[in-house]
Scaffold this motif. Sequence first.
Motif, PDB file in Angstrom:
ATOM      1  N   LEU A  43       0.124  22.322  -3.617  1.00 55.41           N
ATOM      2  CA  LEU A  43       1.518  22.705  -3.407  1.00 55.41           C
ATOM      3  C   LEU A  43       2.453  21.530  -3.680  1.00 55.41           C
ATOM      4  O   LEU A  43       3.515  21.683  -4.288  1.00 55.41           O
ATOM      5  CB  LEU A  43       1.725  23.210  -1.982  1.00 55.41           C
ATOM      6  CG  LEU A  43       1.172  24.588  -1.622  1.00 55.41           C
ATOM      7  CD1 LEU A  43       1.514  24.919  -0.174  1.00 55.41           C
ATOM      8  CD2 LEU A  43       1.703  25.653  -2.555  1.00 55.41           C
ATOM      9  N   GLN A  44       2.071  20.354  -3.210  1.00 55.24           N
ATOM     10  CA  GLN A  44       2.916  19.173  -3.378  1.00 55.24           C
ATOM     11  C   GLN A  44       3.114  18.839  -4.855  1.00 55.24           C
ATOM     12  O   GLN A  44       4.244  18.646  -5.313  1.00 55.24           O
ATOM     13  CB  GLN A  44       2.288  17.988  -2.645  1.00 55.24           C
ATOM     14  CG  GLN A  44       3.029  16.669  -2.858  1.00 55.24           C
ATOM     15  CD  GLN A  44       2.401  15.515  -2.084  1.00 55.24           C
ATOM     16  OE1 GLN A  44       2.121  15.638  -0.903  1.00 55.24           O
ATOM     17  NE2 GLN A  44       2.155  14.407  -2.749  1.00 55.24           N
ATOM     18  N   THR A  80      -3.437  18.633   9.308  1.00 56.43           N
ATOM     19  CA  THR A  80      -4.233  19.174   8.218  1.00 56.43           C
ATOM     20  C   THR A  80      -5.456  18.299   7.977  1.00 56.43           C
ATOM     21  O   THR A  80      -5.442  17.097   8.273  1.00 56.43           O
ATOM     22  CB  THR A  80      -3.408  19.269   6.921  1.00 56.43           C
ATOM     23  OG1 THR A  80      -4.234  19.787   5.878  1.00 56.43           O
ATOM     24  CG2 THR A  80      -2.867  17.913   6.504  1.00 56.43           C
ATOM     25  N   LEU A 102      -0.799  12.646   1.509  1.00 57.08           N
ATOM     26  CA  LEU A 102       0.122  13.768   1.408  1.00 57.08           C
ATOM     27  C   LEU A 102       1.498  13.368   1.925  1.00 57.08           C
ATOM     28  O   LEU A 102       1.606  12.569   2.856  1.00 57.08           O
ATOM     29  CB  LEU A 102      -0.385  14.958   2.221  1.00 57.08           C
ATOM     30  CG  LEU A 102      -1.651  15.663   1.748  1.00 57.08           C
ATOM     31  CD1 LEU A 102      -2.046  16.728   2.749  1.00 57.08           C
ATOM     32  CD2 LEU A 102      -1.460  16.275   0.371  1.00 57.08           C
ATOM     33  N   CYS A 130      -6.699  18.240   4.866  1.00 54.31           N
ATOM     34  CA  CYS A 130      -6.622  17.933   3.441  1.00 54.31           C
ATOM     35  C   CYS A 130      -6.364  16.431   3.279  1.00 54.31           C
ATOM     36  O   CYS A 130      -5.295  15.940   3.644  1.00 54.31           O
ATOM     37  CB  CYS A 130      -5.503  18.740   2.788  1.00 54.31           C
ATOM     38  SG  CYS A 130      -5.391  18.530   1.004  1.00 54.31           S
ATOM     39  N   CYS A 189       5.257  18.905   2.503  1.00 51.50           N
ATOM     40  CA  CYS A 189       4.297  19.991   2.713  1.00 51.50           C
ATOM     41  C   CYS A 189       4.800  20.967   3.775  1.00 51.50           C
ATOM     42  O   CYS A 189       4.668  22.189   3.620  1.00 51.50           O
ATOM     43  CB  CYS A 189       2.934  19.412   3.103  1.00 51.50           C
ATOM     44  SG  CYS A 189       2.104  18.538   1.761  1.00 51.50           S
ATOM     45  N   ARG A 205       3.863  14.649   4.110  1.00 47.79           N
ATOM     46  CA  ARG A 205       3.790  15.730   5.088  1.00 47.79           C
ATOM     47  C   ARG A 205       5.121  16.445   5.296  1.00 47.79           C
ATOM     48  O   ARG A 205       5.146  17.640   5.555  1.00 47.79           O
ATOM     49  CB  ARG A 205       3.244  15.188   6.415  1.00 47.79           C
ATOM     50  CG  ARG A 205       1.805  14.694   6.252  1.00 47.79           C
ATOM     51  CD  ARG A 205       1.226  14.130   7.532  1.00 47.79           C
ATOM     52  NE  ARG A 205      -0.142  13.685   7.286  1.00 47.79           N
ATOM     53  CZ  ARG A 205      -1.236  14.291   7.747  1.00 47.79           C
ATOM     54  NH1 ARG A 205      -1.122  15.350   8.510  1.00 47.79           N
ATOM     55  NH2 ARG A 205      -2.440  13.839   7.466  1.00 47.79           N
ATOM     56  N   LEU A 227       5.549  24.865   3.150  1.00 51.73           N
ATOM     57  CA  LEU A 227       4.855  25.890   3.931  1.00 51.73           C
ATOM     58  C   LEU A 227       5.840  26.891   4.526  1.00 51.73           C
ATOM     59  O   LEU A 227       5.543  28.084   4.641  1.00 51.73           O
ATOM     60  CB  LEU A 227       4.033  25.237   5.046  1.00 51.73           C
ATOM     61  CG  LEU A 227       2.761  24.515   4.597  1.00 51.73           C
ATOM     62  CD1 LEU A 227       2.135  23.773   5.763  1.00 51.73           C
ATOM     63  CD2 LEU A 227       1.768  25.498   4.001  1.00 51.73           C
ATOM     64  N   LEU A 243      -3.231  21.522   0.278  1.00 53.55           N
ATOM     65  CA  LEU A 243      -1.788  21.255   0.312  1.00 53.55           C
ATOM     66  C   LEU A 243      -1.363  20.311  -0.809  1.00 53.55           C
ATOM     67  O   LEU A 243      -0.191  20.293  -1.190  1.00 53.55           O
ATOM     68  CB  LEU A 243      -1.400  20.673   1.671  1.00 53.55           C
ATOM     69  CG  LEU A 243      -1.686  21.550   2.890  1.00 53.55           C
ATOM     70  CD1 LEU A 243      -1.132  20.918   4.152  1.00 53.55           C
ATOM     71  CD2 LEU A 243      -1.119  22.954   2.712  1.00 53.55           C
TER      72      LEU A 243
END
Length: 577
Positions: free
Chosen positions: A313-314, A118, A156, A120, A161, A158, A165, A310
């Motif tokens: 979302l986290q 990503t 992040l 992001c 995430c 990951r 997803l 993302l």
Amino acid sequence: MVQVPNEGDIATEKRKAEEQVVSEEKRKKKKKKKQVATSRPACSWVYFSREFIKEYIASHPESSGLKPATKAASDAWKSMSLEEKAKYTNRAREVWDNYLSTAPARTPKPRKQTKLVTRCSPGRLSNVLQRLTPEQNDAVKSMGFGSLLSLRCRTLRRSLCLWLLERFNTTRCSLEICGERIPLSPKDVELVMGLAASGKDVVNSGPDDLIADLRHSYNASNRGISVRLLEERLAAPEAGEDFKRSFVLYALGTLLSPTARLDVSPSFLHFLTNMDVVHQYNWGKFLLDRLVREVSRFRQGKQRAVGGCLLFLQLFYYESISVDGLGPLATAVVPCLSSWGEEEITERERRERKLGGYGLGEVICKERCLGMESSESRDQLDGPPVDSISTRVEHGPVFKQEGNQADEEQINGEITIDEGDMPIVIRSKNVVCGDIAVVVDSVRMPSKHWDSGRRFRYNSPLAVSLGMNEQFLVLQAEEDGILFLLYKGVESIGNTVMITCIGPNSSKERFLYDLVSGRGSSSLRLKSVTQNFPGRVEDFHPTEFLLIPFHFFGSSGHINLDVCIWNSAELGADILD
């Protein structure tokens, strides 16, 4: 003389024999596997090239190697018509059909994304934010991106995430976790990221000639605008229009709406031609729409990397799922972005592992939103408060100023509103509500700040929506600029809703208003008269608010209302009395 082998020699010989037997079995198994496997049939080009190269080498003995023959075969194949290629195409199809009918069925191995790719990168944006000057910080706030200045998360998680997803339903725009479907809306983006969830739609398309000059100034190629070029521009101390445009591009490309590429999409320039209206856009809806689009493209195999924010979302997962049990809810800070630094996230991940992994907590979305506190209002509490307001809701509403409690008897069932829970601060006759600044004596708001609330026209119904975390909405009359406060309280069976006029106690101006909340064929209605705020509201009876039961709420927990306010000048005195 005969030598007798000792025990060590016997053990060595025995081990060698066992190893030889195991090796022989592996060899036989490998040979058997090779015999079973059948090579896949060749395509039409391969059949043609084999025939062509054989004839080419025979007719060109002077050529050495396969390179000239292969090049000639490629050129000949490209120049052939479909009819000429049909001979080889039909042959390849026949071989392929025979292969499919005779070869054993293959069970495809499920492809699992084990590594998240990503663009992001909250840490990259954080590095730029730390170098901004006070003037540049003010410029960021003026565009509606002030919440990003409190960004504390740098990396992040990951694994989380990836887990989210896999459970993100792009059709319904929801997360299916912990046995429930949790819908996502622009209001959730506002709650988590602090970006506006109302205003004009962000449109990133239009005639290319309108942004030709901007594309040239940013050296935009077909791939996009270089992130490093934007970093260089943001390093300059100026805080004008060029800085604002570069900052928005950089924030979108690194955090809010990154694509699968390393560069920033030049299509973003379409909504950055006029930087004076950037604060009027619905950035919450834009972020969510782009996230759905990027995740959908990734699942369709159109891109290797996952685009979109993302981080949203986290953090939404952290705020919506409790790993400590529901218990008493601690007051959260809005936006949630400022609550999650590296230490808090590390501790949260430790608790997730201790619980057994992601998705084993309890959903607390709706309960959590009942105790939200604005980070701006929390900061405002550092100053000396003049008026005290509390959100404790019992049965009936009575507003009190600080200091009146010692002189006046407490009334059963009062609503009080604390300044810390409702971000309205009254100091030296100035009312501040987010970006809205008004002088209470004149009860007017500068036109450049009107978009922080909602404008309406007298005698005309206005449809509004209050999210679970919204305690109030500021309304401004277009005709005379007078401000009204649509306030929501909390009861055990539902929410109370009322309208007050933001004005001095001495003002005798009052307004008739109508509130309607409907669901299906049922509706609830309140017709009442506004009281002035701040100060104690005399004769404010418990019947002068609308009680909306929880079952009247939408699936997202929002309250939808039709509001109509009548101008006092057009009403008779007998109606208002």
